[in-house]
Design a protein around this motif. Structure first.
Motif, PDB file in Angstrom:
ATOM      1  N   GLY A 148      -8.378   6.702  -2.502  1.00 59.86           N
ATOM      2  CA  GLY A 148      -9.311   5.731  -3.065  1.00 59.86           C
ATOM      3  C   GLY A 148      -9.491   5.783  -4.557  1.00 59.86           C
ATOM      4  N   ASP A 149      -8.651   6.531  -5.292  1.00 61.39           N
ATOM      5  CA  ASP A 149      -8.867   6.689  -6.733  1.00 61.39           C
ATOM      6  C   ASP A 149      -7.862   5.944  -7.599  1.00 61.39           C
ATOM      7  OD1 ASP A 149      -6.791   8.264  -5.922  1.00 61.39           O
ATOM      8  OD2 ASP A 149      -7.453  10.091  -6.929  1.00 61.39           O
ATOM      9  N   ARG A 150      -7.072   5.015  -7.011  1.00 63.55           N
ATOM     10  CA  ARG A 150      -6.142   4.210  -7.795  1.00 63.55           C
ATOM     11  C   ARG A 150      -6.193   2.750  -7.315  1.00 63.55           C
ATOM     12  NH1 ARG A 150      -6.354   7.527 -11.055  1.00 63.55           N
ATOM     13  NH2 ARG A 150      -4.686   8.716 -12.079  1.00 63.55           N
ATOM     14  N   PRO A 151      -7.367   2.093  -7.408  1.00 61.58           N
ATOM     15  CA  PRO A 151      -7.491   0.714  -6.911  1.00 61.58           C
ATOM     16  C   PRO A 151      -6.702  -0.270  -7.764  1.00 61.58           C
ATOM     17  CG  PRO A 151      -9.472   1.358  -8.106  1.00 61.58           C
ATOM     18  CD  PRO A 151      -8.620   2.594  -8.005  1.00 61.58           C
ATOM     19  N   TRP A 152      -6.209  -1.314  -7.110  1.00 62.15           N
ATOM     20  CA  TRP A 152      -5.497  -2.393  -7.796  1.00 62.15           C
ATOM     21  C   TRP A 152      -6.177  -3.713  -7.484  1.00 62.15           C
ATOM     22  CZ3 TRP A 152      -2.215  -6.333  -5.521  1.00 62.15           C
ATOM     23  CH2 TRP A 152      -1.558  -7.124  -6.479  1.00 62.15           C
ATOM     24  N   ALA A 153      -6.371  -4.524  -8.512  1.00 64.37           N
ATOM     25  CA  ALA A 153      -7.025  -5.823  -8.348  1.00 64.37           C
ATOM     26  C   ALA A 153      -5.966  -6.910  -8.305  1.00 64.37           C
ATOM     27  CB  ALA A 153      -8.016  -6.077  -9.489  1.00 64.37           C
ATOM     28  N   GLY A 154      -5.736  -7.465  -7.138  1.00 59.72           N
ATOM     29  CA  GLY A 154      -4.744  -8.516  -6.978  1.00 59.72           C
ATOM     30  C   GLY A 154      -4.485  -8.778  -5.511  1.00 59.72           C
TER      31      GLY A 154
END
Length: 430
Positions: A148-154
């Protein structure tokens, strides 16, 4: 400040994420600079540290696989100040001025075999660019790491993984949706994911993915994606086959308006960043991109809308520390920088020092500089010829080694005894 590859400079590469380990490492790195400036003033130590660090971070805007940060500048500058204050405290406490270091002839002579043996260790290495060090316990996920520490918005419309390397013409045909362009061999994985940061496959499906890719040592990852944020930093994970942010088989990610592809091999490391593949600014808002990451067993490539935007040779010969040695090093030690420059610079320094102890220190400055340049060229040239298959890297290592030899001979002078017979003219004082 040492480049391993060039890219189009962009402020988007700046990442001001603070990590204590990185801050301490950068602080310690510049401490010797402050010690060297202890004969000057505190304000000069501060300004020199600030200027040098700022120059290095600005240059990294155009260096592949480097992430400039304002925290790095702050840590480096603090390191120079700490080094200066430590040296001043030492001078007041002991009365000793640390402007020179006496190196006795037998010790200086021992530097020659150390430099030769160390250089040989860096060269006795066969590049391995297969998937033999992959882990079958990792999980395939989109949009984030499982931690959960590398979120991507797309959004991802669809993606597919093939167990072979597609040709550029095939990538271009797929991008343009040409009739009959899809491969005859079906993909191992083909999904339209709806959740992020969770395993997409069952355990049997994961084992099939792992076994197939490890058997072929090739892959093609096709992704139809759309980013919704160009300010993402810290490697937002678009698609990742990993355990956490430090251990992966492969990852396609976003850094601001650039893409990165990390692939794990015995040489690129467990994080796949030795080196990572990073494109220039290729992303924009309100556009659907067709991205392809292709690996043919040696060359890793990134395509965006049919155009190759980055590539790297993971099978190229490069200086590499033996596995038994690197395994003993602490995790914070920058092993890659040591292998690709630091070690050769150190060995050039030792070899130059040993040569001066062996033949004596020439009185003429030009002769002394020539000797240092030749000693550095011997280490750098040997590394280039026997340990490097990339001309640009070989030239860089050669120039670094020659520079190290020149700096060494320029800072060495014959020792002078106050009592007893005069020393032979070759006793170096560093």
């Amino acid at each position: 400040m040492v480049p391993t590859g060039l890219r189009h400079p962009s402020l988007a590469y700046i990442d001001n994420t603070f990590t204590a380990d990185d801050f301490v490492s950068n602080l310690v790195l510049y401490t010797p600079l402050g010690i060297a400036l202890s004969g000057s003033s505190l304000i000069r130590a501060f300004l020199v540290g600030l200027s040098l660090s700022t120059s290095g971070e600005v240059l990294q805007l155009g260096y592949v696989n480097r992430v400039p940060s304002l925290f790095d500048i702050a840590a480096n500058t603090c390191g120079a100040v700490v080094g200066y204050l430590a040296a001043m405290f030492w001078r007041k406490a002991t009365g000793y001025n640390p402007v020179s270091l006496r190196v006795y002839r037998p010790l200086a002579l021992a530097a020659i075999p150390v430099a030769i043996f160390g250089t040989m260790m860096l060269l006795l290495h066969r590049p391995r660019s297969d998937f033999s060090n992959w882990s079958s316990t990792f999980h395939l996920a989109v949009g984030n790491e499982l931690t959960g520490d590398r979120p991507w918005a797309g959004t991802i419309s669809e993606f597919a993984i093939y167990p072979f390397a597609m040709a550029p013409s095939q990538i271009n045909a797929l991008t343009s949706r040409t009739s009959g362009s899809y491969p005859s061999e079906p993909p191992i994985v083909s999904l339209a994911p709806t959740s992020s940061g969770r395993p997409l496959l069952s355990k049997p499906e994961e084992l099939r993915l792992y076994d197939t890719l490890v058997r072929t040592n090739q892959l093609t990852l096709l992704v139809t994606m759309r980013t919704s944020n160009l300010e993402q930093s810290g490697h937002g994970q678009i698609i990742t086959y990993s355990q956490d942010r430090l251990h992966r088989n492969f990852t396609l990610g976003q850094i601001h308006n650039s893409l990165t592809f990390r692939l794990r091999t015995p040489d690129s490391g467990t994080n796949g960043n030795n080196p990572a593949l990073i494109s220039g600014p290729v992303l924009s808002l309100n556009h659907t991109f067709r991205v392809a990451a292709v690996y043919d067993g040696r060359i890793s490539k990134l395509y965006v809308d049919g155009k190759c935007v980055a590539h790297v040779d993971l099978g190229a010969k490069r200086p590499c520390l033996p596995g038994r040695i690197s395994a003993w090093l602490p995790g914070l030690v920058p092993v890659r920088e040591m292998e690709l420059g630091g070690a050769q610079i150190l060995f050039s320094f030792l070899f130059s020092l040993g040569i001066l102890a062996l033949v004596g220190i020439p009185r003429r400055p030009s002769t002394r500089l020539f000797a240092g340049a030749m000693a550095g060229a011997a280490i750098g040239g040997t590394t280039w010829v026997f340990g490097v298959s990339e001309p640009s890297l070989g030239i860089r290592i050669l120039l670094e080694c020659v520079a190290a030899g020149l700096v060494t001979v320029a800072s060495v002078e014959a020792g002078i005894r106050t009592n007893g017979p005069a020393p032979s003219p070759g006793t170096p004082d560093k």
